[in-house]
Every structure is written in C-alpha cells, then in structure tokens.
Design a protein around this motif. Sequence first.
Motif, PDB file in Angstrom:
ATOM      1  N   PRO A 145       0.828  -1.206   0.000  1.00  0.00           N
ATOM      2  CA  PRO A 145       0.000   0.000   0.000  1.00  0.00           C
ATOM      3  C   PRO A 145       0.861   1.254   0.000  1.00  0.00           C
ATOM      4  CG  PRO A 145       0.071  -0.961   2.186  1.00  0.00           C
ATOM      5  CD  PRO A 145       0.765  -1.932   1.271  1.00  0.00           C
ATOM      6  N   ASN A 146       0.239   2.394  -0.225  1.00  0.00           N
ATOM      7  CA  ASN A 146       0.965   3.657  -0.147  1.00  0.00           C
ATOM      8  C   ASN A 146       1.570   3.806   1.245  1.00  0.00           C
ATOM      9  OD1 ASN A 146       0.218   4.380  -2.757  1.00  0.00           O
ATOM     10  ND2 ASN A 146      -1.664   5.365  -2.074  1.00  0.00           N
ATOM     11  N   GLY A 147       2.836   4.245   1.291  1.00  0.00           N
ATOM     12  CA  GLY A 147       3.500   4.410   2.571  1.00  0.00           C
ATOM     13  C   GLY A 147       4.165   3.155   3.090  1.00  0.00           C
ATOM     14  N   ALA A 148       4.195   2.098   2.277  1.00  0.00           N
ATOM     15  CA  ALA A 148       4.788   0.835   2.734  1.00  0.00           C
ATOM     16  C   ALA A 148       6.312   0.858   2.705  1.00  0.00           C
ATOM     17  CB  ALA A 148       4.282  -0.322   1.876  1.00  0.00           C
ATOM     18  N   GLY A 149       6.896   1.807   1.968  1.00  0.00           N
ATOM     19  CA  GLY A 149       8.348   1.871   1.858  1.00  0.00           C
ATOM     20  C   GLY A 149       8.888   1.503   0.491  1.00  0.00           C
ATOM     21  N   LYS A 150       7.999   1.274  -0.484  1.00  0.00           N
ATOM     22  CA  LYS A 150       8.439   0.850  -1.813  1.00  0.00           C
ATOM     23  C   LYS A 150       9.282   1.923  -2.515  1.00  0.00           C
ATOM     24  CE  LYS A 150       4.369   0.313  -3.601  1.00  0.00           C
ATOM     25  NZ  LYS A 150       3.652   1.033  -2.529  1.00  0.00           N
ATOM     26  N   SER A 151       8.750   3.137  -2.552  1.00  0.00           N
ATOM     27  CA  SER A 151       9.457   4.207  -3.262  1.00  0.00           C
ATOM     28  C   SER A 151      10.784   4.547  -2.589  1.00  0.00           C
ATOM     29  CB  SER A 151       8.569   5.455  -3.355  1.00  0.00           C
ATOM     30  OG  SER A 151       7.449   5.212  -4.178  1.00  0.00           O
ATOM     31  N   SER A 152      10.808   4.529  -1.268  1.00  0.00           N
ATOM     32  CA  SER A 152      12.067   4.792  -0.559  1.00  0.00           C
ATOM     33  C   SER A 152      13.108   3.734  -0.904  1.00  0.00           C
ATOM     34  CB  SER A 152      11.830   4.825   0.956  1.00  0.00           C
ATOM     35  OG  SER A 152      10.991   5.904   1.319  1.00  0.00           O
ATOM     36  N   THR A 153      12.667   2.475  -1.007  1.00  0.00           N
ATOM     37  CA  THR A 153      13.578   1.393  -1.385  1.00  0.00           C
ATOM     38  C   THR A 153      14.074   1.575  -2.806  1.00  0.00           C
ATOM     39  OG1 THR A 153      12.424  -0.131   0.110  1.00  0.00           O
ATOM     40  CG2 THR A 153      13.816  -1.103  -1.601  1.00  0.00           C
ATOM     41  N   MET A 154      13.172   1.934  -3.722  1.00  0.00           N
ATOM     42  CA  MET A 154      13.561   2.125  -5.119  1.00  0.00           C
ATOM     43  C   MET A 154      14.566   3.265  -5.261  1.00  0.00           C
ATOM     44  SD  MET A 154      12.069   0.003  -7.356  1.00  0.00           S
ATOM     45  CE  MET A 154      11.487   0.712  -8.897  1.00  0.00           C
ATOM     46  N   ARG A 155      14.407   4.318  -4.488  1.00  0.00           N
ATOM     47  CA  ARG A 155      15.333   5.448  -4.571  1.00  0.00           C
ATOM     48  C   ARG A 155      16.721   5.062  -4.056  1.00  0.00           C
ATOM     49  NH1 ARG A 155      13.885  10.441  -5.567  1.00  0.00           N
ATOM     50  NH2 ARG A 155      15.384  11.325  -4.097  1.00  0.00           N
ATOM     51  N   MET A 156      16.771   4.194  -3.047  1.00  0.00           N
ATOM     52  CA  MET A 156      18.069   3.702  -2.591  1.00  0.00           C
ATOM     53  C   MET A 156      18.716   2.829  -3.650  1.00  0.00           C
ATOM     54  SD  MET A 156      17.657   2.975   1.508  1.00  0.00           S
ATOM     55  CE  MET A 156      16.078   2.079   1.464  1.00  0.00           C
ATOM     56  N   ILE A 157      17.913   1.970  -4.299  1.00  0.00           N
ATOM     57  CA  ILE A 157      18.444   1.110  -5.352  1.00  0.00           C
ATOM     58  C   ILE A 157      18.926   1.939  -6.538  1.00  0.00           C
ATOM     59  CG2 ILE A 157      17.812  -0.658  -7.049  1.00  0.00           C
ATOM     60  CD1 ILE A 157      15.901  -1.816  -4.935  1.00  0.00           C
ATOM     61  N   ALA A 158      18.265   3.062  -6.799  1.00  0.00           N
ATOM     62  CA  ALA A 158      18.649   3.932  -7.909  1.00  0.00           C
ATOM     63  C   ALA A 158      19.876   4.776  -7.586  1.00  0.00           C
ATOM     64  CB  ALA A 158      17.483   4.844  -8.285  1.00  0.00           C
ATOM     65  N   ALA A 159      20.395   4.651  -6.378  1.00  0.00           N
ATOM     66  CA  ALA A 159      21.594   5.390  -5.943  1.00  0.00           C
ATOM     67  C   ALA A 159      21.377   6.895  -5.972  1.00  0.00           C
ATOM     68  CB  ALA A 159      22.805   5.002  -6.784  1.00  0.00           C
ATOM     69  N   VAL A 160      20.143   7.324  -5.644  1.00  0.00           N
ATOM     70  CA  VAL A 160      19.858   8.761  -5.541  1.00  0.00           C
ATOM     71  C   VAL A 160      19.440   9.143  -4.126  1.00  0.00           C
ATOM     72  CG1 VAL A 160      19.236   9.003  -7.971  1.00  0.00           C
ATOM     73  CG2 VAL A 160      17.456   8.441  -6.300  1.00  0.00           C
ATOM     74  N   SER A 161      19.314   8.157  -3.240  1.00  0.00           N
ATOM     75  CA  SER A 161      18.949   8.412  -1.848  1.00  0.00           C
ATOM     76  C   SER A 161      19.799   7.493  -0.973  1.00  0.00           C
ATOM     77  CB  SER A 161      17.459   8.150  -1.613  1.00  0.00           C
ATOM     78  OG  SER A 161      17.105   8.349  -0.255  1.00  0.00           O
ATOM     79  N   PRO A 162      20.640   8.033  -0.107  1.00  0.00           N
ATOM     80  CA  PRO A 162      21.517   7.179   0.706  1.00  0.00           C
ATOM     81  C   PRO A 162      20.733   6.380   1.740  1.00  0.00           C
ATOM     82  CG  PRO A 162      21.691   9.450   1.435  1.00  0.00           C
ATOM     83  CD  PRO A 162      20.852   9.468   0.182  1.00  0.00           C
ATOM     84  N   SER A 163      21.167   5.159   1.980  1.00  0.00           N
ATOM     85  CA  SER A 163      20.532   4.337   3.011  1.00  0.00           C
ATOM     86  C   SER A 163      20.909   4.867   4.382  1.00  0.00           C
ATOM     87  CB  SER A 163      20.958   2.877   2.872  1.00  0.00           C
ATOM     88  OG  SER A 163      22.364   2.752   3.066  1.00  0.00           O
ATOM     89  N   SER A 164      20.076   4.552   5.373  1.00  0.00           N
ATOM     90  CA  SER A 164      20.334   4.974   6.753  1.00  0.00           C
ATOM     91  C   SER A 164      20.983   3.876   7.574  1.00  0.00           C
ATOM     92  CB  SER A 164      19.030   5.421   7.418  1.00  0.00           C
ATOM     93  OG  SER A 164      18.424   6.469   6.696  1.00  0.00           O
ATOM     94  N   GLY A 165      21.039   2.663   7.016  1.00  0.00           N
ATOM     95  CA  GLY A 165      21.635   1.551   7.734  1.00  0.00           C
ATOM     96  C   GLY A 165      21.544   0.278   6.928  1.00  0.00           C
ATOM     97  N   GLY A 166      22.305  -0.740   7.330  1.00  0.00           N
ATOM     98  CA  GLY A 166      22.308  -2.015   6.626  1.00  0.00           C
ATOM     99  C   GLY A 166      23.278  -2.033   5.459  1.00  0.00           C
ATOM    100  N   GLU A 167      23.209  -3.113   4.686  1.00  0.00           N
ATOM    101  CA  GLU A 167      24.100  -3.307   3.544  1.00  0.00           C
ATOM    102  C   GLU A 167      23.303  -3.201   2.248  1.00  0.00           C
ATOM    103  OE1 GLU A 167      26.026  -7.065   3.801  1.00  0.00           O
ATOM    104  OE2 GLU A 167      26.544  -6.839   5.919  1.00  0.00           O
ATOM    105  N   LEU A 168      23.916  -2.582   1.228  1.00  0.00           N
ATOM    106  CA  LEU A 168      23.284  -2.496  -0.087  1.00  0.00           C
ATOM    107  C   LEU A 168      24.364  -2.529  -1.160  1.00  0.00           C
ATOM    108  CD1 LEU A 168      20.810  -2.112  -1.908  1.00  0.00           C
ATOM    109  CD2 LEU A 168      21.097   0.370  -1.623  1.00  0.00           C
TER     110      LEU A 168
END
Length: 304
Positions: free
Chosen positions: A35-58
């Motif tokens: 659903p909206n707000g589930a975190g999908k877009s935030s994940t996609m932006r990290m995968i696109a290397a345009v938004s830095p992750s806040s923790g973990g490995e990528l």
Amino acid sequence: MIHARGLRKSFGDFEAVRGIDIDVRRGEAFGFLGPNGAGKSSTMRMIAAVSPSSGGELSILGMDPHTDGPAIRARLGVCPQDDTLDTELNVFDNLYIYGRYFGLPREQVRSRAQELLDFVQLSEKANAKVDSLSGGMKRRLTIARSLINAPDLILLDEPTTGLDPQARHLLWDRLFRLKQQGVTLVLTTHYMDEAEQLCDRLVVMDQGLIVAEGAPLELIREHSTREVAELRFGVGEHQAAAEKVADLGERVEVLPDRLLVYSDDGEAVIARANERGLQPVAVLVRRSTLEDVFLHLTGRTLVE
C-alpha cells in the motif's frame, strides 16, 4: 544485481524502511507490492543510488552506492511514476539529448534512438511534439528513454498507472520482450494482475517491512485458497452475513461492497449460504489472485 541485508531508510524520527533483505538475480523481473506508505518508493530510490541508506548493507551491480553512485547510475535505466519528458522537444530529440547526457557518440545515439522508437512502436511519431502524444505513447517514450544507455538494470515505478487496458497490455508486451533479452527489471505496482503477468518473484511490503516473498503462484498457494466466493448484499448487510457464513471457508473478508469467502470449493459455499436463507443480490466464484494475498497480508484495499 541487487543485494541488501538489513536495509533501512529514515527521515528524521520516521523509519520508512525498517530492515529488509533483498536479492535480485540477473535477467529476472522482480516486483515490490504494498500500500501507499509501505516503503516501496524509498527502497527504489536507494536502489537507484539517488537516496543514501540509513543503515544495513546495499550492493547494486556489485558496487556500493555510497561510493560508486555515478558508476551505478550510468548502468541503470529509470522509468519514474510521472512522465518527465521535455515537452519543448519532439519525440526523437527526447531520446537523442538524453542519450548525449550519458556521453554516447552522436551517431550511436541516433541509431539507438531510432531502434528504440521501433521497439516501442513510435517511429511514425519521431517528429511529433510530446504534448500531442496520448498517455500510453508518453509511457512508451519514457520507457524507451530509460533504455537509451543499454542499461543492465531497469527500475520501473508504477509503469502503467493511468493507462487504458489496451495501452497496458502493449507495455506489458514490451517489458516481457526486454526480459527475454536478458534485461533485469525491478518494478513497483498497485496492479496485482500486472505483478502476476510480469514478475518472476516479488515481495509484499507493509509499514516498512517485507511480509511475504516468492513467485506469484507460490504466494497464492501459501496465503490463500484455491477459490473465492464473492457474495454481494445490500448496503450495510455484509457484516451480518459474514457471521452466518464464517464456518463455510478458511477465511472471510468483509469489504464495503461485497463479502469474500475463501474456500477450495466456491460453488459449495454459495449453495450452503442459500440453504441458510441468505439471498445475495449477486454471486461470483473465481480463482484466488495476488489481490487476495495482498488483502490478507496488509488488511487494506488496493486503492488506499
């Protein structure tokens, strides 16, 4: 192609992605549902290397987006949810100029642009202005633009939102052809039929977490029944009817406009409901779908 462990993304005190594990293999179509707000877009932006992750490995294409962002983005194709085409340019120039951003030689870009226009069936619109295109044509042009640099990995955010069924099916065909050519696809979608058609594997996200993962048919078998009986009653009658059929299936869902009874024999459910004096205004027996899995796992409607 993508490897993540305990991946997180925070915005101040709000944690949009709360520690997820992802592995995407070369040449597969991988989907993010939720659903909206589930975190999908935030994940996609990290995968696109345009938004830095806040923790973990990528790791993207074997590289670290924190240090290798430009190298990663050079090998990605991105189809955003909203068309960002240049309306001052014609169709061909939208591809040509975008290709020059990647430093490709002029003749190579011209050849590549014409090849992609053929691929998305827009060759006859090469000299047309973007504003004259239909919604489906604009989406096809956006996908063609995402392919100009011959990417190893394509990210598609809601690729067919707002399109009519004919345009959606044409886009599905183009994306399926890309997958056959060995291109890796990662997409988000609210359309469950789209996920079933395109995705080899997918994850369902809710509140920043992955709540299920697998192939579409595997998820349906694991989280639903073989059939679903849909019973429609008058306004305000569904909750009372649900109490009378609660024992007829493995699960009963009450939606605003209908009652869903999950069972391996939908016809038997309807017959027994009639024996109990229930008279729905309409009935339907169908196979279980990803939409049923989605409702079961997130407890929400798809349009929330």
